[in-house]
Design an enzyme around this catalytic site. Sequence first.
Site, PDB file in Angstrom:
ATOM      1  N   ASN A   7       0.878  -1.165   0.000  1.00 22.31           N
ATOM      2  CA  ASN A   7       0.000   0.000   0.000  1.00 22.31           C
ATOM      3  C   ASN A   7       0.918   1.218   0.000  1.00 22.31           C
ATOM      4  O   ASN A   7       1.504   1.559   1.028  1.00 22.31           O
ATOM      5  CB  ASN A   7      -0.913  -0.006   1.233  1.00 22.31           C
ATOM      6  CG  ASN A   7      -1.831   1.210   1.290  1.00 22.31           C
ATOM      7  OD1 ASN A   7      -1.437   2.314   0.918  1.00 22.31           O
ATOM      8  ND2 ASN A   7      -3.045   1.018   1.764  1.00 22.31           N
ATOM      9  N   GLU A  34      -3.867   1.851  -2.951  1.00 23.81           N
ATOM     10  CA  GLU A  34      -3.965   3.290  -2.660  1.00 23.81           C
ATOM     11  C   GLU A  34      -3.012   4.083  -3.566  1.00 23.81           C
ATOM     12  O   GLU A  34      -2.240   4.918  -3.090  1.00 23.81           O
ATOM     13  CB  GLU A  34      -3.691   3.585  -1.190  1.00 23.81           C
ATOM     14  CG  GLU A  34      -4.929   3.510  -0.324  1.00 23.81           C
ATOM     15  CD  GLU A  34      -4.797   4.267   0.985  1.00 23.81           C
ATOM     16  OE1 GLU A  34      -5.384   5.366   1.089  1.00 23.81           O
ATOM     17  OE2 GLU A  34      -4.119   3.765   1.894  1.00 23.81           O
ATOM     18  N   TYR A 115      -7.559  -3.710  -2.397  1.00 29.13           N
ATOM     19  CA  TYR A 115      -7.633  -2.716  -1.323  1.00 29.13           C
ATOM     20  C   TYR A 115      -9.012  -2.843  -0.699  1.00 29.13           C
ATOM     21  O   TYR A 115      -9.991  -2.246  -1.159  1.00 29.13           O
ATOM     22  CB  TYR A 115      -7.391  -1.314  -1.889  1.00 29.13           C
ATOM     23  CG  TYR A 115      -7.431  -0.217  -0.849  1.00 29.13           C
ATOM     24  CD1 TYR A 115      -6.863  -0.397   0.412  1.00 29.13           C
ATOM     25  CD2 TYR A 115      -8.031   1.000  -1.125  1.00 29.13           C
ATOM     26  CE1 TYR A 115      -6.895   0.604   1.363  1.00 29.13           C
ATOM     27  CE2 TYR A 115      -8.067   2.018  -0.191  1.00 29.13           C
ATOM     28  CZ  TYR A 115      -7.497   1.809   1.059  1.00 29.13           C
ATOM     29  OH  TYR A 115      -7.536   2.800   2.004  1.00 29.13           O
ATOM     30  N   ASP A 158      -3.916  -4.814   0.937  1.00 26.51           N
ATOM     31  CA  ASP A 158      -4.311  -4.235   2.217  1.00 26.51           C
ATOM     32  C   ASP A 158      -5.721  -4.724   2.524  1.00 26.51           C
ATOM     33  O   ASP A 158      -6.684  -4.272   1.913  1.00 26.51           O
ATOM     34  CB  ASP A 158      -4.267  -2.711   2.123  1.00 26.51           C
ATOM     35  CG  ASP A 158      -4.692  -2.016   3.406  1.00 26.51           C
ATOM     36  OD1 ASP A 158      -5.071  -2.710   4.373  1.00 26.51           O
ATOM     37  OD2 ASP A 158      -4.656  -0.775   3.434  1.00 26.51           O
ATOM     38  N   ASN A 160      -7.189  -4.497   5.534  1.00 25.89           N
ATOM     39  CA  ASN A 160      -7.812  -3.695   6.582  1.00 25.89           C
ATOM     40  C   ASN A 160      -8.454  -4.567   7.671  1.00 25.89           C
ATOM     41  O   ASN A 160      -9.499  -4.226   8.227  1.00 25.89           O
ATOM     42  CB  ASN A 160      -8.837  -2.724   5.985  1.00 25.89           C
ATOM     43  CG  ASN A 160      -8.199  -1.416   5.542  1.00 25.89           C
ATOM     44  OD1 ASN A 160      -7.405  -0.833   6.273  1.00 25.89           O
ATOM     45  ND2 ASN A 160      -8.526  -0.967   4.345  1.00 25.89           N
ATOM     46  N   ASP A 257       2.571   4.760   5.128  1.00 28.96           N
ATOM     47  CA  ASP A 257       2.299   4.232   6.467  1.00 28.96           C
ATOM     48  C   ASP A 257       2.241   2.697   6.467  1.00 28.96           C
ATOM     49  O   ASP A 257       2.088   2.080   7.511  1.00 28.96           O
ATOM     50  CB  ASP A 257       1.017   4.824   7.059  1.00 28.96           C
ATOM     51  CG  ASP A 257      -0.143   4.892   6.079  1.00 28.96           C
ATOM     52  OD1 ASP A 257       0.012   4.452   4.929  1.00 28.96           O
ATOM     53  OD2 ASP A 257      -1.211   5.403   6.464  1.00 28.96           O
ATOM     54  N   HIS A 258       2.383   2.085   5.291  1.00 25.67           N
ATOM     55  CA  HIS A 258       2.473   0.633   5.157  1.00 25.67           C
ATOM     56  C   HIS A 258       3.859   0.265   4.634  1.00 25.67           C
ATOM     57  O   HIS A 258       4.557   1.103   4.050  1.00 25.67           O
ATOM     58  CB  HIS A 258       1.448   0.109   4.151  1.00 25.67           C
ATOM     59  CG  HIS A 258       0.023   0.303   4.543  1.00 25.67           C
ATOM     60  ND1 HIS A 258      -0.818  -0.736   4.888  1.00 25.67           N
ATOM     61  CD2 HIS A 258      -0.741   1.430   4.612  1.00 25.67           C
ATOM     62  CE1 HIS A 258      -2.022  -0.266   5.158  1.00 25.67           C
ATOM     63  NE2 HIS A 258      -2.005   1.051   5.002  1.00 25.67           N
TER      64      HIS A 258
END
Length: 279
Positions: A7, A34, A115, A158, A160, A257-258
């Site tokens: 991501n 993303e 995603y 990702d 989540n 952030d990943h």
Amino acid sequence: MRLATWNVNSVRARVDRVVDFAVRESVDVLAMQEIKCKVDQFPFEAFEDAGFHVEAHGFSPWNGVAIASREPLENVRTSFPGMPGFAKDHEGPDAPLEARAIGATVGGVEVWSLYVPNGRALEDPHYFYKLNWLEALTGYTRDALEQNPDLALALVGDFNIAPTDADNGDPAVVAGFSTHVSGPEREAFAALEAAGLEDVVRPLVPTGYTYWDYKRLRFPKNEGMRIDFILGSHALSAAVTGAAIHRNERKGEAPSDHVPVVVDLDLSGPDDDDRPMIF
């Protein structure tokens, strides 16, 4: 084949970093999530100059997925059967599809860059959209593997979801109060595995997170989450020879952030000489 998922949290903002990683780590197939751009805004040239073919799917500065590959990508798809859509204040089965999935076949492997919807909050319509989206993905997986049990299928990206308590080190994410760790989300992840998939990284890398919030010094405190996965069919799992979570990619200037998750695959099959002799 070295298969990676990342991501990237805006491919245009981090294109040099992403391409550098792919080249430095000899990645053959890189699934990105993303990307946060329309297809005509994607920085194709940087990847092509590095020797990659790229297929991207994005509508706006939100969401978006892509696959970069050393080999040409075949049978490219931008949704799986039954994939639901979503739009604010839109009810009914005809909601527009978001750019959350792209699939292609490369080197005999069916790879999906996914995603999964965030969910936002436990009572938010987006949460129920997330569960419906995962249910449809599970249905597709089950059908595909029933039709072809030997299919080398990789669902990567990702998700989540932190499927176990060991996958969550963020003190702000609390079971019963937060998305990503709720019972229905974890059950949805388990249903994907029951459909014929397994986390091919966990047996080789049993600890480590893949995401840390930018806020509250989450990375220096190592208060992260493992929410990025490579789920593989039996045929894919049997080919895995190595795996890694590249934690250091969360460091440096303007990181995502990943971080990337990587597996090595030996798709050559058994050697004829190793097969038992039959008389």
